[in-house]
Scaffold this motif. Sequence first.
Motif, PDB file in Angstrom:
ATOM      1  N   LYS A   1       0.838  -1.194   0.000  1.00 30.86           N
ATOM      2  CA  LYS A   1       0.000   0.000   0.000  1.00 30.86           C
ATOM      3  C   LYS A   1       0.877   1.250   0.000  1.00 30.86           C
ATOM      4  CE  LYS A   1      -4.285  -1.034   2.379  1.00 30.86           C
ATOM      5  NZ  LYS A   1      -5.070  -0.707   3.573  1.00 30.86           N
ATOM      6  N   SER A   2       0.397   2.297  -0.650  1.00 30.89           N
ATOM      7  CA  SER A   2       1.108   3.567  -0.592  1.00 30.89           C
ATOM      8  C   SER A   2       0.865   4.194   0.777  1.00 30.89           C
ATOM      9  CB  SER A   2       0.613   4.513  -1.693  1.00 30.89           C
ATOM     10  OG  SER A   2      -0.681   4.999  -1.384  1.00 30.89           O
ATOM     11  N   PHE A   3       1.689   5.167   1.103  1.00 31.33           N
ATOM     12  CA  PHE A   3       1.540   5.881   2.367  1.00 31.33           C
ATOM     13  C   PHE A   3       0.160   6.510   2.468  1.00 31.33           C
ATOM     14  CE2 PHE A   3       2.106   9.842   4.857  1.00 31.33           C
ATOM     15  CZ  PHE A   3       2.384   9.263   6.078  1.00 31.33           C
ATOM     16  N   ILE A   4      -0.297   7.108   1.380  1.00 32.61           N
ATOM     17  CA  ILE A   4      -1.615   7.756   1.372  1.00 32.61           C
ATOM     18  C   ILE A   4      -2.716   6.726   1.585  1.00 32.61           C
ATOM     19  CG2 ILE A   4      -3.271   9.051  -0.033  1.00 32.61           C
ATOM     20  CD1 ILE A   4      -0.852  10.566  -1.193  1.00 32.61           C
ATOM     21  N   ASP A   5      -2.582   5.567   0.974  1.00 31.72           N
ATOM     22  CA  ASP A   5      -3.570   4.506   1.188  1.00 31.72           C
ATOM     23  C   ASP A   5      -3.576   4.054   2.646  1.00 31.72           C
ATOM     24  OD1 ASP A   5      -4.442   4.468  -1.446  1.00 31.72           O
ATOM     25  OD2 ASP A   5      -3.051   2.876  -2.035  1.00 31.72           O
ATOM     26  N   GLU A   6      -2.404   4.040   3.255  1.00 32.50           N
ATOM     27  CA  GLU A   6      -2.322   3.582   4.638  1.00 32.50           C
ATOM     28  C   GLU A   6      -2.940   4.568   5.626  1.00 32.50           C
ATOM     29  OE1 GLU A   6       1.361   2.033   6.079  1.00 32.50           O
ATOM     30  OE2 GLU A   6       1.778   0.992   4.195  1.00 32.50           O
ATOM     31  N   ILE A   7      -2.720   5.879   5.415  1.00 34.59           N
ATOM     32  CA  ILE A   7      -3.235   6.857   6.384  1.00 34.59           C
ATOM     33  C   ILE A   7      -4.557   7.473   5.952  1.00 34.59           C
ATOM     34  CG2 ILE A   7      -0.915   7.400   7.200  1.00 34.59           C
ATOM     35  CD1 ILE A   7      -1.189  10.103   5.713  1.00 34.59           C
ATOM     36  N   GLY A   8      -4.923   7.322   4.690  1.00 41.14           N
ATOM     37  CA  GLY A   8      -6.164   7.887   4.181  1.00 41.14           C
ATOM     38  C   GLY A   8      -5.927   9.233   3.516  1.00 41.14           C
ATOM     39  N   ALA A   9      -6.661   9.489   2.450  1.00 40.21           N
ATOM     40  CA  ALA A   9      -6.485  10.708   1.664  1.00 40.21           C
ATOM     41  C   ALA A   9      -6.783  11.962   2.484  1.00 40.21           C
ATOM     42  CB  ALA A   9      -7.366  10.667   0.422  1.00 40.21           C
ATOM     43  N   GLU A  10      -7.801  11.908   3.326  1.00 43.00           N
ATOM     44  CA  GLU A  10      -8.169  13.085   4.124  1.00 43.00           C
ATOM     45  C   GLU A  10      -7.050  13.447   5.101  1.00 43.00           C
ATOM     46  OE1 GLU A  10     -11.569  14.201   7.355  1.00 43.00           O
ATOM     47  OE2 GLU A  10     -12.249  13.179   5.521  1.00 43.00           O
TER      48      GLU A  10
ATOM     49  N   ALA B   1      -3.867  12.634   4.809  1.00 38.90           N
ATOM     50  CA  ALA B   1      -2.716  13.074   4.019  1.00 38.90           C
ATOM     51  C   ALA B   1      -2.881  14.538   3.613  1.00 38.90           C
ATOM     52  CB  ALA B   1      -2.551  12.196   2.784  1.00 38.90           C
ATOM     53  N   GLN B   2      -4.080  14.915   3.198  1.00 38.07           N
ATOM     54  CA  GLN B   2      -4.340  16.299   2.799  1.00 38.07           C
ATOM     55  C   GLN B   2      -4.160  17.251   3.988  1.00 38.07           C
ATOM     56  OE1 GLN B   2      -8.216  16.964   1.090  1.00 38.07           O
ATOM     57  NE2 GLN B   2      -7.582  18.880   0.158  1.00 38.07           N
ATOM     58  N   THR B   3      -4.605  16.845   5.150  1.00 38.68           N
ATOM     59  CA  THR B   3      -4.432  17.657   6.362  1.00 38.68           C
ATOM     60  C   THR B   3      -2.951  17.847   6.677  1.00 38.68           C
ATOM     61  OG1 THR B   3      -6.543  16.930   7.264  1.00 38.68           O
ATOM     62  CG2 THR B   3      -4.942  17.779   8.837  1.00 38.68           C
ATOM     63  N   LEU B   4      -2.177  16.764   6.584  1.00 41.81           N
ATOM     64  CA  LEU B   4      -0.743  16.849   6.858  1.00 41.81           C
ATOM     65  C   LEU B   4      -0.040  17.777   5.865  1.00 41.81           C
ATOM     66  CD1 LEU B   4       0.059  13.117   7.688  1.00 41.81           C
ATOM     67  CD2 LEU B   4       0.042  15.051   9.284  1.00 41.81           C
ATOM     68  N   VAL B   5      -0.429  17.705   4.598  1.00 48.65           N
ATOM     69  CA  VAL B   5       0.169  18.568   3.572  1.00 48.65           C
ATOM     70  C   VAL B   5      -0.157  20.028   3.860  1.00 48.65           C
ATOM     71  CG1 VAL B   5       0.093  19.207   1.128  1.00 48.65           C
ATOM     72  CG2 VAL B   5       0.269  16.810   1.776  1.00 48.65           C
TER      73      VAL B   5
ATOM     74  N   VAL C   1       2.647  22.920   4.614  1.00 50.55           N
ATOM     75  CA  VAL C   1       2.756  24.118   3.774  1.00 50.55           C
ATOM     76  C   VAL C   1       2.635  25.372   4.633  1.00 50.55           C
ATOM     77  CG1 VAL C   1       1.630  25.446   1.940  1.00 50.55           C
ATOM     78  CG2 VAL C   1       2.031  23.004   1.634  1.00 50.55           C
ATOM     79  N   ALA C   2       1.678  25.395   5.543  1.00 48.27           N
ATOM     80  CA  ALA C   2       1.504  26.558   6.419  1.00 48.27           C
ATOM     81  C   ALA C   2       2.761  26.781   7.268  1.00 48.27           C
ATOM     82  CB  ALA C   2       0.282  26.370   7.318  1.00 48.27           C
ATOM     83  N   GLU C   3       3.358  25.708   7.759  1.00 44.34           N
ATOM     84  CA  GLU C   3       4.578  25.822   8.558  1.00 44.34           C
ATOM     85  C   GLU C   3       5.738  26.335   7.708  1.00 44.34           C
ATOM     86  OE1 GLU C   3       7.596  22.885  10.971  1.00 44.34           O
ATOM     87  OE2 GLU C   3       5.454  22.413  11.032  1.00 44.34           O
ATOM     88  N   ALA C   4       5.866  25.845   6.490  1.00 46.64           N
ATOM     89  CA  ALA C   4       6.940  26.297   5.604  1.00 46.64           C
ATOM     90  C   ALA C   4       6.788  27.776   5.268  1.00 46.64           C
ATOM     91  CB  ALA C   4       6.953  25.460   4.323  1.00 46.64           C
ATOM     92  N   ILE C   5       5.566  28.230   5.029  1.00 46.20           N
ATOM     93  CA  ILE C   5       5.312  29.646   4.740  1.00 46.20           C
ATOM     94  C   ILE C   5       5.684  30.499   5.946  1.00 46.20           C
ATOM     95  CG2 ILE C   5       3.496  31.351   4.321  1.00 46.20           C
ATOM     96  CD1 ILE C   5       2.152  29.214   2.508  1.00 46.20           C
ATOM     97  N   ALA C   6       5.300  30.068   7.136  1.00 50.07           N
ATOM     98  CA  ALA C   6       5.619  30.815   8.352  1.00 50.07           C
ATOM     99  C   ALA C   6       7.132  30.909   8.563  1.00 50.07           C
ATOM    100  CB  ALA C   6       4.954  30.166   9.561  1.00 50.07           C
ATOM    101  N   GLU C   7       7.841  29.818   8.319  1.00 56.30           N
ATOM    102  CA  GLU C   7       9.299  29.832   8.460  1.00 56.30           C
ATOM    103  C   GLU C   7       9.938  30.764   7.441  1.00 56.30           C
ATOM    104  OE1 GLU C   7      10.976  25.898   8.375  1.00 56.30           O
ATOM    105  OE2 GLU C   7       9.664  25.204   9.983  1.00 56.30           O
ATOM    106  N   ALA C   8       9.470  30.719   6.194  1.00 59.33           N
ATOM    107  CA  ALA C   8      10.006  31.596   5.150  1.00 59.33           C
ATOM    108  C   ALA C   8       9.745  33.059   5.493  1.00 59.33           C
ATOM    109  CB  ALA C   8       9.397  31.242   3.792  1.00 59.33           C
ATOM    110  N   ASP C   9       8.542  33.364   5.980  1.00 60.25           N
ATOM    111  CA  ASP C   9       8.214  34.734   6.387  1.00 60.25           C
ATOM    112  C   ASP C   9       9.138  35.195   7.515  1.00 60.25           C
ATOM    113  OD1 ASP C   9       6.206  34.948   4.501  1.00 60.25           O
ATOM    114  OD2 ASP C   9       4.557  34.746   5.944  1.00 60.25           O
TER     115      ASP C   9
END
Length: 60
Positions: free
Chosen positions: A3-12, A14-18, A22-30
């Motif tokens: 199974k892929s990682f997304i299949d193992e944890i679920g698409a929803e 995975a989307q939350t983690l992404v 992204v929000a953390e990366a933007i905050a660090e860049a800012d």
Amino acid sequence: MTKSFIDEIGAERAQTLVKEAVAEAIAEADALGLPQVVKIDGVWCRQYPDGRVEPVEGGR
């Protein structure tokens, strides 16, 4: 078949983690004063935390 990682944890989940990553990366860049690359009226630009916007050369 493995199974892929997304299949193992679920698409929803995975989307939350992404979204969180992204929000953390933007905050660090800012915090570092680094720009975000955004498209404004069809033109790629660097948008700095101070609000300054500069077009990216050759970004069209």
